[in-house]
Design an enzyme around this catalytic site. Structure first.
Site, PDB file in Angstrom:
ATOM      1  N   GLN A   1      11.865  64.547  23.521  1.00 34.90           N
ATOM      2  CA  GLN A   1      12.145  65.699  22.703  1.00 34.90           C
ATOM      3  C   GLN A   1      13.180  66.771  23.434  1.00 34.90           C
ATOM      4  OE1 GLN A   1      11.205  65.765  19.189  1.00 34.90           O
ATOM      5  NE2 GLN A   1      12.826  67.259  19.271  1.00 34.90           N
TER       6      GLN A   1
ATOM      7  N   ARG B   1       2.995  56.983  24.235  1.00 36.62           N
ATOM      8  CA  ARG B   1       2.619  57.853  23.556  1.00 36.62           C
ATOM      9  C   ARG B   1       1.046  58.003  23.438  1.00 36.62           C
ATOM     10  NH1 ARG B   1       4.555  61.059  18.215  1.00 36.62           N
ATOM     11  NH2 ARG B   1       6.276  61.284  19.547  1.00 36.62           N
TER      12      ARG B   1
ATOM     13  N   HIS C   1       6.425  66.599  26.296  1.00 37.35           N
ATOM     14  CA  HIS C   1       7.284  65.664  25.293  1.00 37.35           C
ATOM     15  C   HIS C   1       8.446  65.737  25.798  1.00 37.35           C
ATOM     16  CE1 HIS C   1       8.276  63.455  22.162  1.00 37.35           C
ATOM     17  NE2 HIS C   1       8.234  64.438  21.107  1.00 37.35           N
TER      18      HIS C   1
ATOM     19  N   ARG D   1      17.400  62.260  18.980  1.00 37.00           N
ATOM     20  CA  ARG D   1      16.224  61.631  19.572  1.00 37.00           C
ATOM     21  C   ARG D   1      16.776  60.120  19.843  1.00 37.00           C
ATOM     22  NH1 ARG D   1      11.141  62.704  19.135  1.00 37.00           N
ATOM     23  NH2 ARG D   1      11.254  61.627  21.045  1.00 37.00           N
TER      24      ARG D   1
HETATM   25  N1  NVA Z   1       3.153  69.295  19.327  1.00 35.04           N
HETATM   26  C1  NVA Z   1       3.314  68.198  18.287  1.00 35.04           C
HETATM   27  C2  NVA Z   1       4.453  67.534  18.552  1.00 35.04           C
HETATM   28  C3  NVA Z   1       4.653  66.479  17.569  1.00 35.04           C
HETATM   29  C4  NVA Z   1       6.258  65.548  17.727  1.00 35.04           C
HETATM   30  C5  NVA Z   1       2.107  67.223  18.580  1.00 35.04           C
HETATM   31  O1  NVA Z   1       1.908  66.931  19.633  1.00 35.04           O
HETATM   32  O2  NVA Z   1       1.527  66.808  17.529  1.00 35.04           O
HETATM   33  N1   CP Z   2       9.465  64.799  17.295  1.00 32.72           N
HETATM   34  C1   CP Z   2       8.709  63.592  17.222  1.00 32.72           C
HETATM   35  O1   CP Z   2       8.438  63.470  18.450  1.00 32.72           O
HETATM   36  O2   CP Z   2       8.208  62.980  16.000  1.00 32.72           O
HETATM   37  P1   CP Z   2       7.558  61.672  15.851  1.00 32.72           P
HETATM   38  O3   CP Z   2       5.958  62.462  16.189  1.00 32.72           O
HETATM   39  O4   CP Z   2       7.909  61.400  14.576  1.00 32.72           O
HETATM   40  O5   CP Z   2       7.769  60.640  16.964  1.00 32.72           O
END
Ligand code: NVA
Ligand code: CP
Length: 314
Positions: free
Chosen positions: A141, A111, A138, A302
């Site tokens: 997700q 990530r 993502h 998830r």
């Molecule tokens: N668009 C958000 C998703 C978090 C799960 C981010 O990248 O912060």
């Molecule tokens: N939705 C999601 O990716 O959550 P986190 O940022 O908590 O991992």
């Protein structure tokens, strides 16, 4: 020793572009299988002897928890590495880090910011790499979201999902790709400057032509008519904190509130959000807490979908 015949052994999940609808359906089937097992209280040890490196440049609650618990409860060993702990991209190149981790682990989760990093990890590590979120995509997700949509609607084809808010963000893009592949009608309700970028849109239109789905963008409220699902995400993604003021101003008309839910004209429209949510911005507290909200199912999914992905790839 309990084994699982991984249907996509050795493959990486970087985004959904190079996955077919049939392959995505296979992952969904495994996701529902492991969810049913978990709800029956079954214990499995399918990751016995496996190790997964979990690299996090950005923060996480759900993704990290899903990976760590899914690996650990199946007898495997997750190793969490924050960017404070390792040399990735600083003193040591991605290419070198990838080759080291590739000699020690069964798979890598990444990530972070740049999609290029996760792509390079996959290229040089020679083990499966799973994108746990980048600025661009993502994908894990989106698989959990398909599970949640399927649980609500059964057949996915022809369902209408409207993404409201920052239409160019990682979650919107991944949903758009997977929707186009799976025959889901995908609409973006956002200001024009936050429509998904043209390149991705063009690619998705090709997938949509094959699957028979519709992909549309718009800034007028009537785009939500007949929506089966209104989906939103934060207005300011991780790494974009300096844009907060500007985003709050331009995205206010695209908030998911009860009025927008009513505008679908359907009684059974559901609300989805990848979380974390900033209530009062992209969604109001009442919609978030309403019976239409599926956010906790999404969060639970998830874990099952991430376990399914690892079972399929490792
Ligand atoms: N668009 C958000 C998703 C978090 C799960 C981010 O990248 O912060
Ligand atoms: N939705 C999601 O990716 O959550 P986190 O940022 O908590 O991992």
């Amino acid at each position: 020793m309990e084994t699982f015949k991984a249907p996509f052994k050795g493959r990486s999940l970087l985004n959904w572009m190079d996955w077919t609808a049939s392959e995505i359906n296979t992952l969904l089937d495994i996701g529902f299988q492991v969810k049913a097992e978990a709800h029956r209280g079954e214990i499995h040890q399918r990751f016995l002897g496996k190790t997964v490196a979990l690299i996090f440049e950005k923060r996480s609650t759900r993704t990290r928890s899903a990976f760590e618990t899914a690996i650990g409860e199946e007898g495997g060993h997750p190793v969490f590495m924050s960017i404070e702990d390792i040399q990735l991209g600083g003193k040591e190149s991605i290419k070198d880090t990838a080759r080291v981790l590739g000699r020690m682990f069964s798979a890598i989760e990444f990530r972070g910011f740049k999609q290029k990093y996760v792509d390079e990890l996959a290229e040089y590590s020679k083990i499966p790499v799973i994108n746990g979120l980048t600025d661009d995509f993502h994908p894990t997700q989106a698989l959990a979201d398909l599970m949640t949509l399927k649980e609500n609607f059964g057949e996915l084809k022809g369902r209408k999902v409207v993404f409201c808010g920052d239409g160019r963000n990682n979650v919107a893009r991944s949903l758009m790709i997977i929707a186009a592949k799976m025959g889901i009608d995908f609409y973006v309700f956002s200001p024009e400057e936050l429509f998904p970028d043209k390149k991705i849109l063009e690619i998705c239109k090709v997938f949509a032509a094959e699957s028979g789905s519709k992909i549309e963008m718009g800034s007028k409220i009537d785009i939500v008519k007949n929506a089966d699902c209104l989906y939103t995400d934060v207005w300011v993604s991780m790494g974009e904190e300096t844009l907060k003021e500007e985003r709050t101003k331009i995205l206010a008309p695209f908030q998911v509130n009860q009025n927008l839910m009513n505008e679908t004209g359907k009684k059974d429209t559901i609300f989805m959000h990848c979380l974390p949510a900033v209530k009062g911005q992209e969604v109001t507290e009442d919609v978030f807490e309403s019976p239409a909200s599926r956010v906790w199912d999404e969060a639970e999914n998830r874990k099952h979908s991430i376990k399914a992905i690892m079972l399929a790839l490792i």
